[in-house]
Motif scaffolding. Structure first.
Motif, PDB file in Angstrom:
ATOM      1  N   UNK A 118       0.822  -1.200   0.000  1.00 52.67           N
ATOM      2  CA  UNK A 118       0.000   0.000   0.000  1.00 52.67           C
ATOM      3  C   UNK A 118       0.856   1.249   0.000  1.00 52.67           C
ATOM      4  N   UNK A 119       0.441   2.251   0.777  1.00 55.91           N
ATOM      5  CA  UNK A 119       1.166   3.514   0.813  1.00 55.91           C
ATOM      6  C   UNK A 119       2.548   3.360   1.428  1.00 55.91           C
ATOM      7  N   UNK A 120       3.447   4.220   0.991  1.00 59.63           N
ATOM      8  CA  UNK A 120       4.799   4.205   1.539  1.00 59.63           C
ATOM      9  C   UNK A 120       5.363   5.616   1.516  1.00 59.63           C
ATOM     10  N   UNK A 121       6.370   5.832   2.331  1.00 59.40           N
ATOM     11  CA  UNK A 121       7.063   7.118   2.367  1.00 59.40           C
ATOM     12  C   UNK A 121       8.516   6.888   2.695  1.00 59.40           C
ATOM     13  N   UNK A 122       9.398   7.589   2.000  1.00 58.47           N
ATOM     14  CA  UNK A 122      10.823   7.433   2.251  1.00 58.47           C
ATOM     15  C   UNK A 122      11.217   8.130   3.553  1.00 58.47           C
ATOM     16  N   UNK A 123      12.211   7.623   4.249  1.00 57.13           N
ATOM     17  CA  UNK A 123      12.729   8.326   5.434  1.00 57.13           C
ATOM     18  C   UNK A 123      13.435   9.610   5.019  1.00 57.13           C
ATOM     19  N   UNK A 124      13.705  10.449   6.008  1.00 55.26           N
ATOM     20  CA  UNK A 124      14.315  11.751   5.725  1.00 55.26           C
ATOM     21  C   UNK A 124      15.401  12.045   6.747  1.00 55.26           C
ATOM     22  N   UNK A 125      16.518  12.593   6.266  1.00 54.01           N
ATOM     23  CA  UNK A 125      17.594  13.032   7.155  1.00 54.01           C
ATOM     24  C   UNK A 125      18.019  14.432   6.759  1.00 54.01           C
ATOM     25  N   UNK A 126      18.106  15.321   7.732  1.00 50.76           N
ATOM     26  CA  UNK A 126      18.517  16.701   7.474  1.00 50.76           C
ATOM     27  C   UNK A 126      20.029  16.834   7.600  1.00 50.76           C
ATOM     28  N   UNK A 127      20.570  17.867   6.958  1.00 56.61           N
ATOM     29  CA  UNK A 127      21.998  18.173   7.058  1.00 56.61           C
ATOM     30  C   UNK A 127      22.220  19.016   8.307  1.00 56.61           C
ATOM     31  N   UNK A 128      22.724  18.388   9.352  1.00 56.77           N
ATOM     32  CA  UNK A 128      22.883  19.084  10.627  1.00 56.77           C
ATOM     33  C   UNK A 128      24.119  19.978  10.679  1.00 56.77           C
ATOM     34  N   UNK A 129      24.908  19.977   9.606  1.00 56.91           N
ATOM     35  CA  UNK A 129      26.079  20.846   9.575  1.00 56.91           C
ATOM     36  C   UNK A 129      25.863  22.124   8.797  1.00 56.91           C
ATOM     37  N   UNK A 130      24.625  22.427   8.459  1.00 53.55           N
ATOM     38  CA  UNK A 130      24.329  23.592   7.628  1.00 53.55           C
ATOM     39  C   UNK A 130      24.337  24.881   8.447  1.00 53.55           C
ATOM     40  N   UNK A 131      24.497  26.034   7.784  1.00 52.72           N
ATOM     41  CA  UNK A 131      24.433  27.324   8.495  1.00 52.72           C
ATOM     42  C   UNK A 131      23.111  27.539   9.223  1.00 52.72           C
ATOM     43  N   UNK A 132      22.023  27.015   8.658  1.00 52.44           N
ATOM     44  CA  UNK A 132      20.728  27.186   9.315  1.00 52.44           C
ATOM     45  C   UNK A 132      20.711  26.480  10.667  1.00 52.44           C
ATOM     46  N   UNK A 133      21.375  25.327  10.776  1.00 56.41           N
ATOM     47  CA  UNK A 133      21.432  24.625  12.055  1.00 56.41           C
ATOM     48  C   UNK A 133      22.224  25.426  13.081  1.00 56.41           C
ATOM     49  N   UNK A 134      23.287  26.062  12.632  1.00 60.84           N
ATOM     50  CA  UNK A 134      24.062  26.896  13.555  1.00 60.84           C
ATOM     51  C   UNK A 134      23.219  28.060  14.061  1.00 60.84           C
ATOM     52  N   UNK A 135      22.436  28.667  13.152  1.00 59.78           N
ATOM     53  CA  UNK A 135      21.572  29.773  13.549  1.00 59.78           C
ATOM     54  C   UNK A 135      20.481  29.303  14.508  1.00 59.78           C
TER      55      UNK A 135
END
Length: 457
Positions: free
Chosen positions: A355-372
């Motif tokens: 049936x339905x499916x969704x891929x997992x997701x991982x964010x880039x934790x080293x990005x400038x937005x994470x530092x902010x």
């Protein structure tokens, strides 16, 4: 520009946020027209569109998405050469379940013991107010320092994919430098947290047939192949003796690099009965966020009341597998199908429908937005930012990541454990709403400053 500190500006807006959250919670915006009127969702969408227009958003639209639901979009221009930040939330909610178990009406925001109760208060109508409060505070402090796009979805809980398909059909609409998904939550109340990983999910229906029809268990039991027994055997093969998921072809040994989930805390959060052990091996964080996890969602079988002494000719089940980043949903579905088919005893006839499916997701934790964001959370909470995973799936994240591969993603929100989202008596902490609205406002300032620095402005 106001001389009032930003924290005080946000605090002064919380009574307004409560009033407006009460208005928004009053809409029974469950995107399942079999149970709830479609008009309730349409009213919620209209309310959000009006709120954006009142804040001078341009190009405000109520978008008709391909699944028959509506999402709300708006654009607030910022200074020239400023980065663009997309703020996401959803206004659709889960059904209230057993209303008799609510201590107050589910669609009436009620204050009790320092929290605000109501369906969607945390997930995710509170997220809408978090965004609005942050923007209002900044507007009263000299203006919003970035270009802001807001998208508020109308069918996230149903998982029907309307907004994902709409975004794919209009690839420029939600383009942004940073995307703040306001649909996660702190690991603990008062512990500022970003969610850096989301589980994906695969769902499969398995059907087992062994006989042309049910048989009398006294006359045929003991030799006739029982479809229900075959199904139980197959489902049991999906776990080892510890309860850990064991699907042939899937790695079950992943380790979580972020915050550790204390076992005692988990037992309390999950309300595990005294004397009952947890399943699986390794750290709780590993089991939740770094390894596949199978769940039997339902079984087609005769209920106890009214059951007859029969050998069952047919039985079925709905099975889901939550998967961590790095594991492909399509490959998982095929592995699940192959495993269940191979596990069938006695030559039972097996049909597995994915049936339905969704891929997992991982964010880039080293990005400038994470530092902010780390700086913003440190100032708002007086504590260092934690990094956690989330067992839920937000398919839109993968869609947007595919459309905008250079965008930076941050997942925050109001769904900390005490919020009891998807359960009866859902609630939100007003203190958490205040601190996260302040966090978001501080983040937008810091992100704009960091962008200016990199541009040499």
């Amino acid at each position: 520009m106001s001389s009032v500190p930003l924290s005080e500006a946000v605090a002064a807006l919380i009574p307004r946020a409560k009033t407006e959250l009460a208005e928004l919670v009053a809409f029974a915006s469950v995107a399942d027209w079999r149970q709830f009127p479609k008009s309730e969702s349409q009213k919620a969408a209209s309310w959000i569109a009006d709120a954006l227009r009142a804040e001078d958003f341009r190009d405000v639209e109520v978008l008709d998405t391909p699944d028959g639901t509506q999402s709300v979009y708006g654009y607030l221009p910022g200074p020239a050469d400023a980065p663009t930040v997309l703020l996401y939330a959803h206004y659709d909610v889960q059904p209230p379940l057993d209303e008799s178990r609510w201590l107050s009406p589910p669609f009436e925001l009620t204050e009790r013991d320092g929290r605000w109760y109501g369906r969607g208060a945390a997930d995710c109508k509170g997220g809408v107010l978090m965004h609005l409060t942050a923007l209002r505070a900044l507007r009263g402090q000299g203006g919003v320092p970035v270009n802001v796009k807001v998208i508020v979805e109308g069918s996230e809980e149903q998982g029907t994919g309307g907004l994902e398909r709409y975004a794919e059909q209009h690839p420029g609409l939600l383009a942004a430098d940073a995307i703040v998904i306001g649909d996660a939550g702190n690991f603990r109340l008062g512990l500022p947290t970003v969610t850096s990983a989301l589980r994906g999910m695969v769902v499969a229906e398995v059907r087992v047939n062994t006989l042309q029809g049910n048989l009398h268990s006294g006359m045929f039991g003991g030799a006739a192949p029982d479809a229900l027994a075959a199904l139980i055997h197959m489902l049991a093969s999906l776990r080892d003796e510890t309860g850990a998921t064991t699907i042939d072809g899937l790695d079950g040994g992943g380790e979580w690099p972020g915050i550790a989930y204390d076992e005692a805390d988990f037992r309390q959060d999950a309300k595990v009965l005294d004397g009952v052990g947890l399943i699986g091996t390794g750290g709780v964080s590993d089991r939740l966020w770094a390894r596949p996890a199978v769940t039997v969602l339902g079984i087609d079988a005769p209920p106890v009341v009214g059951a007859t002494p029969s050998v069952q000719a047919s039985a079925g089940a709905l099975v889901s597998v939550r998967i961590p980043p790095g594991v492909d949903a399509v490959r998982t579905g095929e592995a699940l199908r192959a495993h269940l088919t191979a596990a069938a005893p006695w030559g039972a006839k097996v049909e597995v429908t994915l049936g339905g499916s969704g891929q997992p997701f991982a964010a880039d934790t080293g990005s400038p937005a994470y530092a902010a964001m780390a700086e913003a959370m440190r100032e708002a909470y007086g504590r260092e930012m934690a990094e956690a995973g989330n067992g839920g799936s937000i398919p839109l994240c993968n869609t947007l990541a595919g459309l905008y591969p250079r965008a930076e993603f941050l997942l925050i929100g109001l769904s900390e454990p005490e919020a009891a989202i998807h359960a009866v008596n859902e609630s939100v902490s007003p203190q958490e709403l205040e601190k996260l609205a302040l966090t978001e406002a501080l983040f937008l300032r810091r992100y704009a400053a960091a962008h200016s620095a990199t541009q040499g402005v």
